[in-house]
Design a protein around this motif. Structure first.
Motif, short mmCIF file in Angstrom:
data_model
loop_
_atom_site.label_atom_id
_atom_site.label_comp_id
_atom_site.label_asym_id
_atom_site.label_seq_id
_atom_site.Cartn_x
_atom_site.Cartn_y
_atom_site.Cartn_z
N GLU A 79 12.15 -39.33 24.98
CA GLU A 79 11.44 -39.06 26.23
C GLU A 79 10.46 -40.20 26.50
O GLU A 79 9.57 -40.46 25.68
N ARG A 80 10.61 -40.86 27.65
CA ARG A 80 9.67 -41.91 28.05
C ARG A 80 8.53 -41.23 28.82
O ARG A 80 8.78 -40.56 29.83
N LEU A 81 7.30 -41.40 28.35
CA LEU A 81 6.14 -40.73 28.94
C LEU A 81 5.17 -41.79 29.44
O LEU A 81 4.73 -42.66 28.67
N THR A 82 4.86 -41.76 30.75
CA THR A 82 3.96 -42.72 31.37
C THR A 82 2.90 -41.95 32.17
O THR A 82 2.96 -40.73 32.27
N GLN A 83 1.97 -42.69 32.78
CA GLN A 83 0.97 -42.05 33.63
C GLN A 83 1.61 -41.34 34.81
O GLN A 83 1.05 -40.37 35.33
N ALA A 84 2.77 -41.79 35.25
CA ALA A 84 3.46 -41.18 36.39
C ALA A 84 4.29 -39.96 35.97
O ALA A 84 4.72 -39.18 36.83
N SER A 85 4.52 -39.78 34.68
CA SER A 85 5.35 -38.67 34.19
C SER A 85 4.61 -37.34 34.29
O SER A 85 3.39 -37.27 34.18
N ALA A 86 5.39 -36.28 34.44
CA ALA A 86 4.83 -34.93 34.34
C ALA A 86 4.38 -34.70 32.90
O ALA A 86 4.96 -35.27 31.97
N PRO A 87 3.35 -33.88 32.70
CA PRO A 87 2.96 -33.53 31.33
C PRO A 87 4.17 -32.98 30.56
O PRO A 87 4.99 -32.24 31.12
N LEU A 88 4.30 -33.38 29.29
CA LEU A 88 5.49 -33.05 28.50
C LEU A 88 5.18 -32.00 27.45
O LEU A 88 4.44 -32.26 26.50
N PRO A 89 5.75 -30.78 27.59
CA PRO A 89 5.57 -29.75 26.57
C PRO A 89 6.60 -29.88 25.45
O PRO A 89 7.76 -30.22 25.71
N PHE A 90 6.18 -29.62 24.20
CA PHE A 90 7.11 -29.60 23.07
C PHE A 90 6.45 -28.90 21.88
O PHE A 90 5.24 -28.68 21.86
#
Length: 187
Positions: A79-90
């Protein structure tokens, strides 16, 4: 409403010793890493590596500053996570590691004890006067950038406002800010 100023947030080492975290809020008050019901923190990540494992915990990660990272969560595609990404739950007990995209990042980490609490995280941009919806339970409003005021309580970058409601309500908000609204509910 309770205001937590950025200057009062608690600094502490990561559980795995690989860096430092800034604890914004924890419940119950004074709980440690092994016995919290919920916890909201920020961390600066300067190198690639593994995440701390928290058995029985659900987490959501958001990028606050920097280019972001690629997360490798066991059982899921990268999963690529950036400032533009939605918060990522896991799941925080799934072995997880990260590779930085381009340099140091700061992340927002929200964790709740599975089976006792749930949470959701959303970004809210404010420019002028508007309303924000608060779910029942506890809502934390973290000001990431700018300045805002909710019903007469001003807060600035790094400050966090805790609002407890028995039911969902709408509250007036003003200012120019990027906020993170974190809803936490007991099961």
């Amino acid at each position: 409403m309770k205001l937590l100023r950025a200057s009062d947030h608690k600094r502490m080492p990561w559980k795995n010793g690989g860096g430092e975290t800034v604890e914004i809020a924890v419940s119950p008050d004074g709980a440690g890493l092994a016995d919290f019901d919920w916890r909201v923190s920020m961390a600066t990540v300067a190198t690639d590596g593994p995440f701390s494992v928290f058995p029985g915990i659900d987490r959501t990660l958001s990028i606050l500053d920097g280019e972001g990272m690629t997360l490798f969560i066991e059982g899921r595609p990268p999963e690529r996570l950036t400032q533009a990404s939605a918060p990522l739950p896991f799941a925080a007990d799934a072995p997880t590691s990260a590779t930085l995209i381009d340099g140091t990042i700061t992340d927002l980490n929200v964790m709740t004890r599975r089976g006792r609490f749930t949470h959701s995280v959303r970004r809210v941009s404010v420019d002028g006067n508007s309303e924000v919806a608060f779910e029942g339970g506890t809502t934390l409003v973290l000001c990431h950038r700018g300045n805002a005021e909710i019903e007469g309580t001003p807060f600035a970058a790094g400050d966090c406002l805790i609002v407890s409601n028995k039911e969902a309500v709408r509250r007036s908000i003003s200012g120019t800010a990027q906020l993170f609204c974190i809803a936490i509910a007991a099961i």
